[in-house]
Design a protein around this motif. Sequence first.
Motif, PDB file in Angstrom:
ATOM      1  N   GLU A  35       1.191  22.985 -25.347  1.00  0.00           N
ATOM      2  CA  GLU A  35       2.321  22.066 -25.498  1.00  0.00           C
ATOM      3  C   GLU A  35       3.626  22.837 -25.722  1.00  0.00           C
ATOM      4  OE1 GLU A  35       3.445  19.058 -28.991  1.00  0.00           O
ATOM      5  OE2 GLU A  35       1.554  18.571 -27.994  1.00  0.00           O
ATOM      6  N   GLN A  36       3.588  23.839 -26.598  1.00  0.00           N
ATOM      7  CA  GLN A  36       4.793  24.621 -26.858  1.00  0.00           C
ATOM      8  C   GLN A  36       5.208  25.408 -25.620  1.00  0.00           C
ATOM      9  OE1 GLN A  36       4.667  27.833 -29.690  1.00  0.00           O
ATOM     10  NE2 GLN A  36       6.883  27.859 -29.901  1.00  0.00           N
ATOM     11  N   ALA A  37       4.243  26.014 -24.926  1.00  0.00           N
ATOM     12  CA  ALA A  37       4.556  26.806 -23.739  1.00  0.00           C
ATOM     13  C   ALA A  37       5.148  25.939 -22.644  1.00  0.00           C
ATOM     14  CB  ALA A  37       3.298  27.509 -23.248  1.00  0.00           C
ATOM     15  N   THR A  38       4.633  24.740 -22.494  1.00  0.00           N
ATOM     16  CA  THR A  38       5.168  23.821 -21.493  1.00  0.00           C
ATOM     17  C   THR A  38       6.590  23.420 -21.845  1.00  0.00           C
ATOM     18  OG1 THR A  38       2.954  23.011 -20.991  1.00  0.00           O
ATOM     19  CG2 THR A  38       4.795  21.606 -20.348  1.00  0.00           C
ATOM     20  N   SER A  39       6.837  23.112 -23.126  1.00  0.00           N
ATOM     21  CA  SER A  39       8.192  22.728 -23.537  1.00  0.00           C
ATOM     22  C   SER A  39       9.161  23.896 -23.402  1.00  0.00           C
ATOM     23  CB  SER A  39       8.202  22.194 -24.970  1.00  0.00           C
ATOM     24  OG  SER A  39       7.982  23.233 -25.897  1.00  0.00           O
ATOM     25  N   GLY A  40       8.644  25.128 -23.524  1.00  0.00           N
ATOM     26  CA  GLY A  40       9.487  26.308 -23.355  1.00  0.00           C
ATOM     27  C   GLY A  40       9.619  26.737 -21.914  1.00  0.00           C
ATOM     28  N   LYS A  41       8.998  25.960 -21.018  1.00  0.00           N
ATOM     29  CA  LYS A  41       9.062  26.209 -19.577  1.00  0.00           C
ATOM     30  C   LYS A  41       8.548  27.596 -19.195  1.00  0.00           C
ATOM     31  CE  LYS A  41      12.515  22.759 -18.589  1.00  0.00           C
ATOM     32  NZ  LYS A  41      11.640  21.669 -18.396  1.00  0.00           N
ATOM     33  N   LEU A  42       7.484  28.035 -19.874  1.00  0.00           N
ATOM     34  CA  LEU A  42       6.856  29.295 -19.492  1.00  0.00           C
ATOM     35  C   LEU A  42       6.117  29.118 -18.173  1.00  0.00           C
ATOM     36  CD1 LEU A  42       5.308  30.662 -22.804  1.00  0.00           C
ATOM     37  CD2 LEU A  42       7.229  31.582 -21.528  1.00  0.00           C
ATOM     38  N   PRO A  43       6.044  30.169 -17.372  1.00  0.00           N
ATOM     39  CA  PRO A  43       5.274  30.072 -16.129  1.00  0.00           C
ATOM     40  C   PRO A  43       3.809  29.733 -16.428  1.00  0.00           C
ATOM     41  CG  PRO A  43       6.625  32.064 -16.156  1.00  0.00           C
ATOM     42  CD  PRO A  43       6.716  31.455 -17.527  1.00  0.00           C
ATOM     43  N   ASP A  44       3.183  29.009 -15.517  1.00  0.00           N
ATOM     44  CA  ASP A  44       1.798  28.583 -15.714  1.00  0.00           C
ATOM     45  C   ASP A  44       0.856  29.743 -15.981  1.00  0.00           C
ATOM     46  OD1 ASP A  44       2.541  25.956 -15.386  1.00  0.00           O
ATOM     47  OD2 ASP A  44       1.886  25.831 -13.292  1.00  0.00           O
ATOM     48  N   GLU A  45       1.028  30.862 -15.256  1.00  0.00           N
ATOM     49  CA  GLU A  45       0.109  31.989 -15.439  1.00  0.00           C
ATOM     50  C   GLU A  45       0.246  32.612 -16.828  1.00  0.00           C
ATOM     51  OE1 GLU A  45       3.800  33.528 -13.361  1.00  0.00           O
ATOM     52  OE2 GLU A  45       2.440  31.864 -13.005  1.00  0.00           O
ATOM     53  N   VAL A  46       1.454  32.626 -17.379  1.00  0.00           N
ATOM     54  CA  VAL A  46       1.653  33.128 -18.740  1.00  0.00           C
ATOM     55  C   VAL A  46       1.016  32.169 -19.738  1.00  0.00           C
ATOM     56  CG1 VAL A  46       3.390  33.697 -20.506  1.00  0.00           C
ATOM     57  CG2 VAL A  46       3.754  34.391 -18.128  1.00  0.00           C
ATOM     58  N   THR A  47       1.220  30.885 -19.514  1.00  0.00           N
ATOM     59  CA  THR A  47       0.638  29.880 -20.398  1.00  0.00           C
ATOM     60  C   THR A  47      -0.886  29.969 -20.408  1.00  0.00           C
ATOM     61  OG1 THR A  47       2.502  28.387 -20.069  1.00  0.00           O
ATOM     62  CG2 THR A  47       0.440  27.394 -20.840  1.00  0.00           C
ATOM     63  N   GLU A  48      -1.495  30.052 -19.237  1.00  0.00           N
ATOM     64  CA  GLU A  48      -2.961  30.104 -19.154  1.00  0.00           C
ATOM     65  C   GLU A  48      -3.507  31.357 -19.836  1.00  0.00           C
ATOM     66  OE1 GLU A  48      -4.843  27.540 -18.308  1.00  0.00           O
ATOM     67  OE2 GLU A  48      -2.924  26.531 -18.038  1.00  0.00           O
ATOM     68  N   THR A  49      -2.848  32.485 -19.642  1.00  0.00           N
ATOM     69  CA  THR A  49      -3.287  33.728 -20.288  1.00  0.00           C
ATOM     70  C   THR A  49      -3.125  33.618 -21.796  1.00  0.00           C
ATOM     71  OG1 THR A  49      -2.722  35.029 -18.331  1.00  0.00           O
ATOM     72  CG2 THR A  49      -2.951  36.226 -20.409  1.00  0.00           C
ATOM     73  N   ALA A  50      -2.003  33.083 -22.252  1.00  0.00           N
ATOM     74  CA  ALA A  50      -1.767  32.933 -23.692  1.00  0.00           C
ATOM     75  C   ALA A  50      -2.804  32.026 -24.339  1.00  0.00           C
ATOM     76  CB  ALA A  50      -0.356  32.392 -23.941  1.00  0.00           C
ATOM     77  N   VAL A  51      -3.139  30.929 -23.678  1.00  0.00           N
ATOM     78  CA  VAL A  51      -4.124  29.984 -24.209  1.00  0.00           C
ATOM     79  C   VAL A  51      -5.497  30.663 -24.303  1.00  0.00           C
ATOM     80  CG1 VAL A  51      -5.379  27.849 -23.687  1.00  0.00           C
ATOM     81  CG2 VAL A  51      -2.885  27.905 -23.537  1.00  0.00           C
ATOM     82  N   LEU A  52      -5.876  31.412 -23.282  1.00  0.00           N
ATOM     83  CA  LEU A  52      -7.152  32.134 -23.292  1.00  0.00           C
ATOM     84  C   LEU A  52      -7.199  33.146 -24.442  1.00  0.00           C
ATOM     85  CD1 LEU A  52      -9.869  33.009 -22.019  1.00  0.00           C
ATOM     86  CD2 LEU A  52      -8.532  34.582 -20.592  1.00  0.00           C
ATOM     87  N   LEU A  53      -6.145  33.937 -24.595  1.00  0.00           N
ATOM     88  CA  LEU A  53      -6.132  34.975 -25.629  1.00  0.00           C
ATOM     89  C   LEU A  53      -6.064  34.371 -27.031  1.00  0.00           C
ATOM     90  CD1 LEU A  53      -3.902  37.715 -23.951  1.00  0.00           C
ATOM     91  CD2 LEU A  53      -6.388  37.356 -23.811  1.00  0.00           C
ATOM     92  N   LEU A  54      -5.305  33.298 -27.198  1.00  0.00           N
ATOM     93  CA  LEU A  54      -5.291  32.618 -28.499  1.00  0.00           C
ATOM     94  C   LEU A  54      -6.690  32.117 -28.837  1.00  0.00           C
ATOM     95  CD1 LEU A  54      -3.943  31.363 -30.988  1.00  0.00           C
ATOM     96  CD2 LEU A  54      -3.444  29.361 -29.566  1.00  0.00           C
ATOM     97  N   SER A  55      -7.384  31.584 -27.860  1.00  0.00           N
ATOM     98  CA  SER A  55      -8.738  31.105 -28.080  1.00  0.00           C
ATOM     99  C   SER A  55      -9.630  32.225 -28.602  1.00  0.00           C
ATOM    100  CB  SER A  55      -9.298  30.533 -26.773  1.00  0.00           C
ATOM    101  OG  SER A  55     -10.564  29.978 -26.976  1.00  0.00           O
TER     102      SER A  55
END
Length: 149
Positions: A35-55
């Motif tokens: 949700e935060q990454a989307t609101s910050g308009k991060l690229p999808d590939e950065v968001t997906e990688t960040a979500v995986l690593l946070l997990s």
Amino acid sequence: MPTPHPSPAALPQDIEFRFPRHARSVGRARALLREQATSGKLPDEVTETAVLLLSELMTNAYRHAKVPPGREIRARCVLNDDGCLRVSVSDASDTLPTPREASLEDEAGRGLALVAALADDWGAAPRPGGIGKTVWFELKSGSEAPAGK
């Protein structure tokens, strides 16, 4: 009259979440980061990688932090002006993580190797005050591959 939606610039660029030390907290942390990454308009590939690593970091914190019941896990997401996303996970365990090599037969043990391979930078340090640790990673928005890889 409808309430106006804030512009992305008005949304939080530094936010911290607190979670109970429980498996369900991993999914909740992923959803909040997305949700935060989307609101910050991060690229999808950065968001997906960040979500995986946070997990991976959240899973390590709830599984391996041998601490008294009731201790929380904190996840912090900071989106810098230059588009660099820094995500950190803090828990009450003083034991710093140690990457290891998992064999093909191992069902676990690859999380930190994944973080090291996909993040632009990462690390771990004791928390100020001597109680617990923080493990973090950084991803640069728009980078094709992690620096030095």
